[in-house]
Design a protein around this motif. Structure first.
Motif, mmCIF file in Angstrom:
data_model
loop_
_atom_site.group_PDB
_atom_site.id
_atom_site.type_symbol
_atom_site.label_atom_id
_atom_site.label_comp_id
_atom_site.label_asym_id
_atom_site.label_seq_id
_atom_site.Cartn_x
_atom_site.Cartn_y
_atom_site.Cartn_z
ATOM 1 N N GLY A 64 12.878 3.728 -7.535
ATOM 2 C CA GLY A 64 12.810 2.557 -7.581
ATOM 3 C C GLY A 64 11.862 1.895 -7.701
ATOM 4 O O GLY A 64 11.694 0.616 -8.479
ATOM 5 N N GLY A 65 10.877 2.231 -6.996
ATOM 6 C CA GLY A 65 9.288 1.461 -8.037
ATOM 7 C C GLY A 65 8.874 0.336 -7.327
ATOM 8 O O GLY A 65 8.307 -0.455 -7.317
ATOM 9 N N GLY A 66 9.908 -0.124 -6.051
ATOM 10 C CA GLY A 66 9.698 -1.469 -5.669
ATOM 11 C C GLY A 66 9.109 -1.156 -4.020
ATOM 12 O O GLY A 66 8.561 -0.218 -3.631
ATOM 13 N N LYS A 67 9.014 -1.906 -3.481
ATOM 14 C CA LYS A 67 8.592 -2.457 -1.449
ATOM 15 C C LYS A 67 9.208 -0.677 -0.390
ATOM 16 O O LYS A 67 8.826 -0.252 -0.495
ATOM 17 C CB LYS A 67 8.960 -3.291 -0.948
ATOM 18 C CG LYS A 67 8.233 -3.499 -0.270
ATOM 19 C CD LYS A 67 6.841 -3.347 0.041
ATOM 20 C CE LYS A 67 6.022 -4.810 1.481
ATOM 21 N NZ LYS A 67 4.504 -4.252 0.653
ATOM 22 N N PRO A 68 10.906 -0.739 -1.355
ATOM 23 C CA PRO A 68 11.118 0.776 -0.504
ATOM 24 C C PRO A 68 11.077 1.564 -0.519
ATOM 25 O O PRO A 68 10.571 2.730 -0.325
ATOM 26 C CB PRO A 68 12.751 0.190 -1.363
ATOM 27 C CG PRO A 68 12.770 -0.555 -1.026
ATOM 28 C CD PRO A 68 11.742 -1.590 -1.911
ATOM 29 N N ALA A 69 10.363 1.973 -2.202
ATOM 30 C CA ALA A 69 9.423 3.086 -2.276
ATOM 31 C C ALA A 69 7.935 3.306 -1.833
ATOM 32 O O ALA A 69 7.994 4.236 -1.383
ATOM 33 C CB ALA A 69 9.112 3.025 -3.795
ATOM 34 N N ASP A 70 7.266 2.152 -1.946
ATOM 35 C CA ASP A 70 6.217 1.579 -1.153
ATOM 36 C C ASP A 70 6.480 2.372 0.454
ATOM 37 O O ASP A 70 5.832 2.875 0.519
ATOM 38 C CB ASP A 70 5.755 0.632 -1.034
ATOM 39 C CG ASP A 70 4.835 0.203 -2.284
ATOM 40 O OD1 ASP A 70 5.145 1.384 -3.475
ATOM 41 O OD2 ASP A 70 4.892 -1.040 -3.350
ATOM 42 N N VAL A 71 7.257 2.004 0.869
ATOM 43 C CA VAL A 71 7.621 2.226 2.895
ATOM 44 C C VAL A 71 8.199 3.633 2.627
ATOM 45 O O VAL A 71 7.080 4.330 3.137
ATOM 46 C CB VAL A 71 9.088 1.495 3.206
ATOM 47 C CG1 VAL A 71 8.994 1.938 4.544
ATOM 48 C CG2 VAL A 71 8.315 0.489 3.054
ATOM 49 N N LEU A 72 9.008 4.581 2.071
ATOM 50 C CA LEU A 72 9.183 5.684 1.850
ATOM 51 C C LEU A 72 8.264 6.659 1.860
ATOM 52 O O LEU A 72 8.417 7.886 2.377
ATOM 53 C CB LEU A 72 10.545 6.070 0.898
ATOM 54 C CG LEU A 72 11.767 5.591 1.426
ATOM 55 C CD1 LEU A 72 12.570 5.757 0.472
ATOM 56 C CD2 LEU A 72 12.102 5.678 2.936
ATOM 57 N N SER A 80 5.855 1.374 6.895
ATOM 58 C CA SER A 80 6.375 2.606 6.688
ATOM 59 C C SER A 80 6.306 2.650 8.542
ATOM 60 O O SER A 80 6.937 3.311 9.180
ATOM 61 C CB SER A 80 5.742 3.160 6.267
ATOM 62 O OG SER A 80 5.868 2.960 5.142
ATOM 63 N N ALA A 81 5.801 2.559 9.360
ATOM 64 C CA ALA A 81 4.962 3.107 10.802
ATOM 65 C C ALA A 81 6.037 2.720 12.073
ATOM 66 O O ALA A 81 6.162 2.355 12.115
ATOM 67 C CB ALA A 81 3.576 3.050 11.197
ATOM 68 N N ALA A 82 6.006 0.505 11.269
ATOM 69 C CA ALA A 82 6.986 -0.027 11.913
ATOM 70 C C ALA A 82 8.171 0.108 11.288
ATOM 71 O O ALA A 82 9.426 0.185 12.529
ATOM 72 C CB ALA A 82 6.477 -1.443 11.442
ATOM 73 N N THR A 86 10.411 1.343 15.310
ATOM 74 C CA THR A 86 11.465 0.669 15.573
ATOM 75 C C THR A 86 12.875 1.629 15.302
ATOM 76 O O THR A 86 13.400 1.745 16.004
ATOM 77 C CB THR A 86 11.892 -0.754 14.614
ATOM 78 O OG1 THR A 86 10.828 -1.225 14.649
ATOM 79 C CG2 THR A 86 13.292 -1.067 14.780
ATOM 80 N N THR A 87 12.855 2.397 14.030
ATOM 81 C CA THR A 87 14.213 3.361 14.507
ATOM 82 C C THR A 87 14.423 4.556 15.141
ATOM 83 O O THR A 87 15.251 4.746 16.015
ATOM 84 C CB THR A 87 14.097 4.013 13.188
ATOM 85 O OG1 THR A 87 14.009 3.243 11.607
ATOM 86 C CG2 THR A 87 15.214 4.771 13.176
ATOM 87 N N LEU A 203 14.349 10.760 4.645
ATOM 88 C CA LEU A 203 13.583 10.015 3.943
ATOM 89 C C LEU A 203 11.844 9.783 4.272
ATOM 90 O O LEU A 203 11.359 9.060 3.120
ATOM 91 C CB LEU A 203 14.419 8.621 4.072
ATOM 92 C CG LEU A 203 15.769 8.928 3.311
ATOM 93 C CD1 LEU A 203 16.830 7.816 3.392
ATOM 94 C CD2 LEU A 203 15.714 9.730 1.834
ATOM 95 N N HIS A 204 11.494 9.723 5.398
ATOM 96 C CA HIS A 204 10.412 9.251 5.643
ATOM 97 C C HIS A 204 9.220 9.972 5.468
ATOM 98 O O HIS A 204 8.134 9.939 5.553
ATOM 99 C CB HIS A 204 9.665 8.659 7.063
ATOM 100 C CG HIS A 204 10.205 6.542 6.879
ATOM 101 N ND1 HIS A 204 11.725 6.731 6.380
ATOM 102 C CD2 HIS A 204 9.073 5.853 6.392
ATOM 103 C CE1 HIS A 204 11.768 5.299 6.876
ATOM 104 N NE2 HIS A 204 10.023 4.178 6.743
#
Length: 253
Positions: A64-72, A80-82, A86-87, A203-204
Motif C-alpha cells: 500500500g505504500g502508506g503507514k501500514p507498509a511502514d509498520v510492516l 512497529s515495535a509498539a 501490544t499484540t 507479517l512483521h
C-alpha cells in the motif's frame, strides 16, 4: 613532404577519402551500437529478473505504500515495535494467563471510571486541575467504508464459490480445497487468537526479511515455481484432463 602531397594523383586522393569514410562509418556505427546496448541492457536485464508472485512493484508499494507498509517493513521502528509488543502482551494475557476478554474489558472500565470519578471530585483538595474528558462521537464514514470493503470482499468470495459450484473452474476448486484443508489443519493445532498472533508476527518478520534478501529468494522461488508447474502439468495430463465436465444447460425462461 608537401611536394609529395601536391604530386599525389586524383585516384590516390579518392582512395584515401574512401578509407577515411569507411573508418568514420565504422566508428559511428560502433558508437551507436554501444549506445543502443547501454540503453537496452537495463530493460533486458529487468525483463530477465524474476520476482516472487510476478510482482512488478517494490515490496513497500505492494503493501500500500502508506503507514501500514511502514509498520510492516519496520520503516517506523518505534510504531512497529509498539504494535508487535501490544499484540504479544494481548496474546500472553489471554492465551497463557487465560484471562477472559469480557472480564478484562469490565475490569479496565471499572478502574478507569473509578480513577476519573475520584480525580474529578478530589481535584480541589490536591490542587490539580480537573481531568479534561473530551466528548467522543464516533464518525459514520469510517464504519461505512469498512462495511463497504467487507461487503465487496464477501460478494467476490460468493461469486468465486458459485462459479466453482457450477463446475466452471476446476483449478479454482483445487486451490480453494487445498487452502481450506491447510486452514483446517492449522486450526486444529491452535486457537483462533494464537492463529491471529502468528499471522501478525509473520507479517512483521517475513516481508522485511524478504525485502532485505529478495535477490537471493527470487531465484530460488523461480526454480520452485517451475518445478510446481511441471508437476501440475503431469497431474493435469494424467488425471485432471480425463475428468468429464458437462457443459451447463441454458436456463429455459
Amino acid at each position: 613532404m608537401a611536394d609529395e602531397m601536391e604530386n599525389s594523383t586524383p585516384a590516390e586522393e579518392s582512395l584515401l577519402e574512401k578509407i577515411a569514410d569507411k573508418i568514420h562509418d565504422h566508428d559511428s556505427s560502433s558508437s551507436s551500437d554501444s549506445d543502443n546496448e547501454k540503453m537496452e541492457s537495463p530493460s533486458a536485464v529487468k525483463e530477465k529478473i524474476y520476482r516472487l508472485f510476478g510482482r512488478e512493484k517494490p515490496v513497500h508499494k505492494v503493501f500500500g505504500g502508506g503507514k501500514p507498509a511502514d509498520v510492516l517493513l519496520w520503516r517506523d521502528k518505534k510504531l512497529s515495535a509498539a504494535v508487535l509488543g501490544t499484540t504479544t502482551a494481548v496474546w500472553v494475557l489471554f492465551e497463557l494467563v487465560e484471562y477472559h476478554l469480557l472480564s478484562f474489558v469490565c475490569h479496565i472500565s471499572i478502574l478507569t471510571l473509578a480513577v476519573l470519578f475520584l480525580w474529578s471530585n478530589a481535584h480541589s483538595f490536591i490542587n490539580k486541575s480537573p481531568p479534561q474528558i473530551p466528548e467522543i462521537h464516533v464518525a459514520e464514514e469510517p464504519f461505512l467504508l469498512i462495511a463497504s470493503a467487507i461487503r465487496n470482499e464477501v460478494n467476490h468470495a460468493f461469486t468465486v464459490l458459485r462459479n466453482i459450484a457450477l463446475g466452471k473452474d476446476l483449478k479454482k476448486l483445487l486451490k480453494v480445497v487445498a487452502g481450506l484443508w491447510v486452514i483446517s489443519i492449522v486450526g486444529s493445532w491452535c486457537h483462533l487468537l494464537t492463529l491471529i498472533y502468528i499471522c501478525v508476527v509473520v507479517l512483521h518478520t517475513v516481508p522485511v526479511l524478504y525485502e532485505k534478501n529478495e535477490d537471493k529468494v527470487d531465484p530460488m522461488a523461480e526454480k520452485a515455481f517451475i518445478e510446481l508447474k511441471k508437476q501440475y502439468s503431469v497431474l493435469d495430463e494424467m488425471v485432471l484432463s480425463k475428468i468429464p465436465i458437462r457443459p451447463l444447460k441454458p436456463k429455459v425462461v
